[in-house]
Design a protein around this motif. Structure first.
Motif, short mmCIF file in Angstrom:
data_model
loop_
_atom_site.label_atom_id
_atom_site.label_comp_id
_atom_site.label_asym_id
_atom_site.label_seq_id
_atom_site.Cartn_x
_atom_site.Cartn_y
_atom_site.Cartn_z
N ARG A 28 -42.46 -53.51 91.02
CA ARG A 28 -43.17 -52.27 91.34
C ARG A 28 -43.98 -52.41 92.61
O ARG A 28 -44.06 -51.49 93.42
N ARG A 29 -44.58 -53.58 92.80
CA ARG A 29 -45.36 -53.82 94.02
C ARG A 29 -44.45 -53.74 95.25
O ARG A 29 -44.82 -53.15 96.26
N VAL A 42 -44.13 -56.21 87.41
CA VAL A 42 -45.25 -55.92 88.32
C VAL A 42 -44.85 -56.21 89.76
O VAL A 42 -45.11 -55.42 90.67
N GLU A 43 -44.18 -57.34 89.98
CA GLU A 43 -43.75 -57.70 91.34
C GLU A 43 -42.74 -56.68 91.87
O GLU A 43 -42.79 -56.28 93.03
N GLN A 53 -44.75 -62.69 79.18
CA GLN A 53 -45.59 -62.71 80.37
C GLN A 53 -44.73 -62.79 81.63
O GLN A 53 -45.02 -62.16 82.64
N ILE A 63 -43.31 -59.38 82.30
CA ILE A 63 -44.35 -58.51 82.84
C ILE A 63 -44.57 -58.81 84.31
O ILE A 63 -44.67 -57.90 85.14
N ARG A 64 -44.65 -60.11 84.66
CA ARG A 64 -44.85 -60.49 86.06
C ARG A 64 -43.71 -59.99 86.94
O ARG A 64 -43.94 -59.51 88.05
#
Length: 62
Positions: A25-26, A22-23, A15, A18-19
């Motif tokens: 990519r953001r 995601v961060e 997890q 994944i976070r």
């Protein structure tokens, strides 16, 4: 076979990864919005290769 503690540990680790993705990519998406858009389908002119000297050239040293 893994016990309950190891499974929870693996799930938390996954997890967290994944976070982070995601961060990342953001952040990349937010940075991309500030740049001018580039049309990937546009035709681009390729400059000719640099002219190369043929034969010998004498170099004078002072």
């Amino acid at each position: 076979m893994t016990n309950r503690f190891e499974r929870l540990k693996m799930q938390r680790r996954m997890q967290r990864r994944i976070r982070l993705v995601v961060e990342e990519r953001r952040m990349a998406f937010a940075a991309r919005n500030n740049e001018p858009t580039v049309d990937l389908e546009a035709t681009m002119e390729i400059p000719p290769p640099a002219q190369r000297a043929v034969g010998r050239v004498s170099i004078e040293t002072f």
